[in-house]
Design an enzyme around this catalytic site. Structure first.
Site, PDB file in Angstrom:
ATOM      1  N   SER A 100       0.841  -1.191   0.000  1.00  0.00           N
ATOM      2  CA  SER A 100       0.000   0.000   0.000  1.00  0.00           C
ATOM      3  C   SER A 100       0.874   1.236   0.000  1.00  0.00           C
ATOM      4  O   SER A 100       1.559   1.529  -0.970  1.00  0.00           O
ATOM      5  CB  SER A 100      -0.944  -0.024   1.204  1.00  0.00           C
ATOM      6  OG  SER A 100      -0.198  -0.195   2.409  1.00  0.00           O
ATOM      7  N   LYS A 101       0.906   1.941   1.109  1.00  0.00           N
ATOM      8  CA  LYS A 101       1.616   3.208   1.129  1.00  0.00           C
ATOM      9  C   LYS A 101       3.120   3.049   0.922  1.00  0.00           C
ATOM     10  O   LYS A 101       3.764   3.899   0.333  1.00  0.00           O
ATOM     11  CB  LYS A 101       1.350   3.929   2.456  1.00  0.00           C
ATOM     12  CG  LYS A 101      -0.109   4.280   2.696  1.00  0.00           C
ATOM     13  CD  LYS A 101      -0.620   5.253   1.659  1.00  0.00           C
ATOM     14  CE  LYS A 101      -2.057   5.661   1.949  1.00  0.00           C
ATOM     15  NZ  LYS A 101      -2.589   6.565   0.927  1.00  0.00           N
ATOM     16  N   SER A 102       3.686   1.957   1.394  1.00  0.00           N
ATOM     17  CA  SER A 102       5.129   1.841   1.387  1.00  0.00           C
ATOM     18  C   SER A 102       5.728   1.729  -0.012  1.00  0.00           C
ATOM     19  O   SER A 102       6.655   2.426  -0.354  1.00  0.00           O
ATOM     20  CB  SER A 102       5.565   0.637   2.225  1.00  0.00           C
ATOM     21  OG  SER A 102       4.960  -0.541   1.726  1.00  0.00           O
TER      22      SER A 102
END
Length: 294
Positions: A229-231
């Site tokens: 996701s964000k990473s």
């Protein structure tokens, strides 16, 4: 099921720049369309203004172009197709297959968010519209990569939202109407949408629309086994240097890495990818992205 010719599509939502996960779906769907000698379309799914990021659609299209993934027909925008969705909704309402619903999320909390009957006590000025799902509704299909998949739609989802209370069209209605209107024969997308497919098939049946073939590509996972996701997955791909990313995606899709080695020109690499692509090598299971990303 659809017959030839093959018509596939990539349909991103303009919520940000294309990332590695979305490019896996784009490249995979493009390869399958080219392998079949078919056409590949792009549709911007911009019917959810609260989630839309200004300039994202243009950025996504520019990234696809930089990667050499050009659609075979003009890009379609869902925000310009409201009349089609309204006509489908009116048909469902007239047939008694859809109904207005005044329930809020709070009202449905006691039913774990699954709508089986209206429990709201107040009347909203603009209620949602839902597809009526009968008890014991089981929908199953054979996915081109994930195999047989079935779902009790009434128990897992309940009555499906078609038009939200805020006036936005629900994804499920828009995607079904658009796939039919554009003659899509094969839907290739990420496995995170696998459990949405029974709802879409149910809606296709209610509207008398053809059911395309489905193939859900595996998700990318982080080192802990969770969906990227964000990473990493949300990190924009480098549109200025597409070749390393394309090679990474090629290998992630289960293809032989050596096939693209030593090719330094984008057109030649894509041409070689089409010639060497083997659908039978596509990975079914989730893809760990623990190795270095491009």
């Amino acid at each position: 099921m659809p017959s030839s010719p093959y018509r596939g599509r990539f349909a991103p939502s303009p919520t940000g720049p294309l990332h590695l996960g979305s490019m896996l779906a784009a490249f995979g769907s493009w390869l399958l369309a080219r392998h079949a000698g078919g056409r590949w379309l792009v549709r911007i799914e911009d019917v959810d203004p609260p989630r839309e990021v200004a300039g994202a659609a243009a950025s996504q299209l520019a990234t696809l172009a930089a990667f050499g993934l050009q659609p075979d027909e003009p890009v379609q925008y869902q925000s310009r197709r409201h009349g089609l969705y309204r006509a489908a909704l009116e048909r469902l309402l007239a047939d008694g297959r859809a109904f207005p619903c005044h329930c809020s999320r709070t009202d449905l909390a006691g039913q774990h968010g699954i709508h089986r009957h209206c429990v709201g006590g107040r009347q909203r000025p603009h209620p949602a519209i839902r597809l009526r799902v009968a008890d014991d509704t089981h929908v199953a299909f054979d996915d081109g990569l994930q195999g047989h998949f079935g779902q009790w739609v009434d128990r897992a989802v309940g009555d499906v939202v078609l038009l939200r209370a805020d006036g936005c069209w629900a994804y499920q209605l828009a995607v079904v109407v658009d796939d039919a209107a554009q003659g899509i024969s094969d839907v290739v997308r990420g496995a995170d949408l696998l459990d949405s497919t029974p709802r879409q098939i149910l809606l296709q049946r209610a509207l008398g629309l053809p059911q395309p073939r489905y193939l859900h590509l595996p998700l990318l996972l982080d080192a802990q086994g969770a969906k990227l996701s964000k990473s990493l997955a949300a990190r924009p791909v480098d549109a200025t240097d597409p070749l390393p990313t394309l090679r990474w995606l090629w290998a992630a899709l289960g293809q032989e890495a050596a096939e693209l080695e030593g090719i330094d020109a984008l057109p030649a690499l894509l041409q070689r990818a089409v010639a060497a692509f083997q659908p039978g090598r596509l990975r079914r299971d989730a893809i760990p992205a623990a190795r270095p990303l491009p």
